[in-house]
Design a protein around this motif. Structure first.
Motif, short mmCIF file in Angstrom:
data_model
loop_
_atom_site.label_atom_id
_atom_site.label_comp_id
_atom_site.label_asym_id
_atom_site.label_seq_id
_atom_site.Cartn_x
_atom_site.Cartn_y
_atom_site.Cartn_z
N GLU A 281 -5.03 -13.71 -12.59
CA GLU A 281 -5.68 -12.70 -13.43
C GLU A 281 -5.62 -11.31 -12.78
OE1 GLU A 281 -7.17 -12.55 -16.52
OE2 GLU A 281 -6.09 -14.43 -16.77
N ARG A 282 -5.12 -11.26 -11.59
CA ARG A 282 -5.09 -10.01 -10.84
C ARG A 282 -3.68 -9.42 -10.86
NH1 ARG A 282 -8.31 -7.86 -6.70
NH2 ARG A 282 -7.21 -6.52 -5.23
N ASP A 283 -3.60 -8.09 -10.87
CA ASP A 283 -2.31 -7.41 -10.73
C ASP A 283 -2.00 -7.28 -9.24
OD1 ASP A 283 -1.81 -6.99 -13.47
OD2 ASP A 283 -3.21 -5.29 -13.47
N TRP A 284 -0.80 -7.72 -8.86
CA TRP A 284 -0.41 -7.72 -7.45
C TRP A 284 0.70 -6.70 -7.21
CZ3 TRP A 284 -3.12 -10.47 -3.93
CH2 TRP A 284 -3.98 -11.46 -4.43
N SER A 285 0.42 -5.75 -6.36
CA SER A 285 1.46 -4.81 -5.95
C SER A 285 2.33 -5.49 -4.90
CB SER A 285 0.83 -3.55 -5.35
OG SER A 285 1.84 -2.75 -4.76
N PRO A 286 3.65 -5.39 -5.02
CA PRO A 286 4.51 -5.99 -4.00
C PRO A 286 4.33 -5.37 -2.61
CG PRO A 286 5.76 -5.49 -5.99
CD PRO A 286 4.42 -4.83 -6.13
N GLU A 287 3.88 -4.11 -2.56
CA GLU A 287 3.74 -3.44 -1.27
C GLU A 287 2.33 -3.60 -0.72
OE1 GLU A 287 5.07 0.54 -0.92
OE2 GLU A 287 7.18 -0.09 -0.94
N ILE A 288 2.24 -4.08 0.52
CA ILE A 288 0.95 -4.27 1.19
C ILE A 288 0.94 -3.41 2.44
CG2 ILE A 288 -0.60 -5.93 2.27
CD1 ILE A 288 0.77 -8.13 0.65
N HIS A 289 -0.05 -2.55 2.56
CA HIS A 289 -0.20 -1.71 3.74
C HIS A 289 -1.21 -2.38 4.67
CE1 HIS A 289 2.12 1.34 1.67
NE2 HIS A 289 1.31 1.22 0.63
N ALA A 290 -0.71 -3.03 5.69
CA ALA A 290 -1.55 -3.83 6.58
C ALA A 290 -2.35 -2.94 7.52
CB ALA A 290 -0.70 -4.79 7.39
N LYS A 291 -3.49 -3.44 7.96
CA LYS A 291 -4.37 -2.70 8.87
C LYS A 291 -3.68 -2.42 10.21
CE LYS A 291 -8.48 -4.85 6.85
NZ LYS A 291 -9.58 -5.82 7.09
N ALA A 292 -2.72 -3.28 10.57
CA ALA A 292 -2.03 -3.11 11.85
C ALA A 292 -1.03 -1.95 11.82
CB ALA A 292 -1.31 -4.40 12.23
N GLY A 293 -0.89 -1.31 10.65
CA GLY A 293 -0.07 -0.11 10.60
C GLY A 293 1.32 -0.29 10.05
N PHE A 294 1.66 -1.46 9.52
CA PHE A 294 2.98 -1.66 8.94
C PHE A 294 2.84 -1.92 7.43
CE2 PHE A 294 1.51 -5.89 10.19
CZ PHE A 294 1.81 -6.66 9.08
N THR A 295 3.93 -1.73 6.71
CA THR A 295 3.98 -2.01 5.28
C THR A 295 4.90 -3.20 5.05
OG1 THR A 295 3.58 0.29 4.67
CG2 THR A 295 4.61 -1.12 3.01
N TYR A 296 4.40 -4.16 4.29
CA TYR A 296 5.18 -5.35 3.97
C TYR A 296 5.40 -5.41 2.47
CZ TYR A 296 6.52 -10.22 3.31
OH TYR A 296 7.18 -11.36 2.95
N THR A 297 6.62 -5.69 2.06
CA THR A 297 6.94 -5.81 0.64
C THR A 297 7.16 -7.27 0.28
OG1 THR A 297 7.99 -3.62 0.63
CG2 THR A 297 8.51 -5.09 -1.20
N ILE A 298 6.35 -7.79 -0.63
CA ILE A 298 6.50 -9.18 -1.08
C ILE A 298 7.80 -9.28 -1.88
CG2 ILE A 298 5.49 -11.07 -2.38
CD1 ILE A 298 2.77 -9.71 -2.08
N PRO A 299 8.70 -10.16 -1.49
CA PRO A 299 9.98 -10.26 -2.21
C PRO A 299 9.80 -10.88 -3.59
CG PRO A 299 10.11 -11.24 0.00
CD PRO A 299 8.66 -11.04 -0.32
N PRO A 300 10.80 -10.72 -4.46
CA PRO A 300 10.74 -11.36 -5.77
C PRO A 300 11.26 -12.79 -5.71
CG PRO A 300 12.70 -10.00 -5.62
CD PRO A 300 11.97 -9.83 -4.32
N TYR A 301 10.70 -13.64 -6.54
CA TYR A 301 11.24 -14.99 -6.70
C TYR A 301 12.33 -14.87 -7.77
CZ TYR A 301 10.59 -20.00 -5.72
OH TYR A 301 10.74 -21.30 -5.27
N ASP A 302 13.46 -14.31 -7.38
CA ASP A 302 14.48 -13.94 -8.35
C ASP A 302 15.45 -15.10 -8.60
OD1 ASP A 302 16.00 -13.96 -6.00
OD2 ASP A 302 16.01 -11.78 -5.81
#
Length: 494
Positions: A281-302
């Motif tokens: 039910e939630r909208d999920w952005s592929p980009e996550i800005h982690a507290k440790a200072g890096f950005t992670y992009t969730i890949p697509p299940y393509d």
């Protein structure tokens, strides 16, 4: 490599650190004069493997060898009274080292007859304590060095002088230890080496790249934070060293969704299904800005990821079953049919896919209510893809026999939680659920054979009849009529 051991406790911890990584086939040679600490280290290693701190571990000075039914099994040799190196064959060192691991005190008496890959640990006095010198080559040496790096991480994170006990390994390359220290709640040490991509198989890419497998621990950290922010119960990260792949995690408890006999508890499976409704039910952005200072992009299940996973059946299961590679005709028909089905999946609801939502990766929190009673621990391979995938995964749990009645209950619990949602279409969901179940269990037939042939994990083969049964169920859906005919013609379901 040298390790300073200022006191006996440090020698014992070194034994624990080696116990955390020793495997069947490993041989550890312990050199040093009388009183140098060889027996202290050996005793600590064996007790750590047995998880019995008071286990009686006598010195095999007179018997020459003492064996223990630990995991792995271990044989403790003392060659001080060995008459001739040829007697090692009579003692069964070669056999013990193949079926389990071996500790060898006074290895110099063996005069070069120890197997290749033996790691030598030389102990000697150093000031008020001892010093250990590590030598040798191969994977065992590498694992010991990695374990010592993990110990330094523990020390730097406020867990100095903690004890470690390894957990049973899962199907992945990650390892886990339970870490305990007086006055504190135990935590879990995750040791996650960067993923080795393997050979290039298509379009200049390795399988893991095409399937979007997580390569570093950054994925776990980022998705853990995103799920926690969404109100999903996941382990708190107590300490982290993402550069080296170490995490200290909260232990969520010991209750899962299976009973003491390993059978599914319907109420808990239904809650695990309903939890997915909360996620979807939630909208999920592929980009996550982690507290440790890096950005992670969730890949697509393509398409490429879904397709390469199904082809594990052709690459591993079919050759194992038939003794020869899958034919070009089968590959062409297989790819055409799965491309058609993936096109249908692409038109269904997309959301965060945990990708491995099954019993070993869920915990039961009895003090909570509803779907919040489910906690998640395995999501580093999460993707953005068909929302139905995780529902199919938990409703047809690959390691547990789920009856058709319980499967229907899990799906119904999910649908009830989604009832009234404008983004949920029951008919489209049911079709997607069937396609995802067929995709997942096609993939798992290949994965379980790969675990046997490539990784030596024979136990997964016992699950194949259940996986075929789940496939037969999924293929009843009208959208899968052509795939069912293909699988029946090729004998995949029998």
């Amino acid at each position: 490599m040298t390790i300073e051991l200022p006191d006996e406790a440090a020698t014992q911890r070194l034994g624990e650190d080696i116990a955390a990584v020793i495997r069947a086939g490993d041989v550890l040679a312990l050199q040093g004069d009388l009183g140098s600490g060889k027996s202290t280290l050996a005793r600590a290693l064996i007790r750590a493997l047995a998880d019995e701190p008071d286990l009686d571990v006598p010195s095999p000075t007179f018997t020459l060898v003492q064996t223990y039914g630990t995991t792995p099994a271990i044989a403790h040799f003392d060659l001080y009274r060995l008459g001739h190196p040829e007697e090692l064959g009579e003692l069964g060192l070669g056999e013990d080292a193949q079926e389990g691991a071996a500790l060898v005190e006074w290895p110099e008496r063996a005069e070069g007859t120890l197997p290749p890959g033996t790691v030598t640990l030389s102990l000697s006095e150093y000031g008020e304590g001892r010093i250990a010198a590590l030598s040798g080559e191969g994977s065992f040496r590498d694992r010991i060095e990695r374990s010592l790096l993990a110990r330094r991480f523990l020390d730097a994170s406020g867990w100095e002088r903690a004890t470690r006990r390894r957990l049973t390994a899962d199907a992945s390359a990650r390892t886990y230890d339970v870490v305990r220290k007086a006055g504190r709640e135990p935590v879990l040490l995750m040791n996650s080496l960067p993923l080795v991509l393997g050979p290039v198989i298509r379009d200049g890419k390795a399988y893991a790249e095409i399937a979007h497998s997580s390569r570093t621990v950054h994925a776990f950290v980022a998705v853990d934070e995103a799920l926690a922010q969404a109100g999903i119960r996941v382990p708190e990260i107590v300490a982290q060293d993402v550069a080296n792949g170490f995490l200290l995690l909260e232990i969520l408890g010991s209750e899962g969704i299976l009973d003491a006999d390993g059978q599914p508890i319907p109420e808990r499976y239904e809650a695990a299904g309903a939890l997915l409704a909360k996620i979807h039910e939630r909208d999920w952005s592929p980009e996550i800005h982690a507290k440790a200072g890096f950005t992670y992009t969730i890949p697509p299940y393509d398409r490429d990821a879904l397709l390469i996973e199904t082809e594990l059946l052709l690459d591993w299961f079919i050759p194992w079953r038939d003794g020869k590679p899958a034919s070009a005709e089968l590959r062409a028909a297989f790819k055409a049919e799965w491309n058609r089905l993936i096109t249908r999946l692409e038109a269904t609801e997309q959301s965060l896919v945990l990708r491995d939502h099954q019993s070993p990766n869920t915990f039961w929190l009895a003090d909570r209510q509803g779907s919040d009673r489910i906690a998640l621990i395995d999501f580093q391979d999460a993707l953005i893809g068909p929302a139905a995938y995780d529902v199919a995964s938990i409703a047809t749990d690959p390691r547990v026999t789920i009856s058709e009645e319980l499967e229907a209950q899990v799906v119904a619990a999910y649908e009830k939680a989604r009832n009234g949602s404008p983004r949920f279409d029951p008919e489209s969901f049911r079709e997607a659920c069937a396609i995802c179940a067929a995709q997942r269990h096609t993939k798992i037939l290949g994965i379980f054979v790969r675990l046997k042939l490539r990784d030596g994990k024979d136990g997964y083969i016992a699950h194949l009849p259940r996986i075929r049964d789940y496939l037969r169920r999924a293929l009843r859906h009208p959208a899968l009529t052509d795939l069912r005919a293909l699988y029946q013609r090729e004998g995949i379901l029998s």
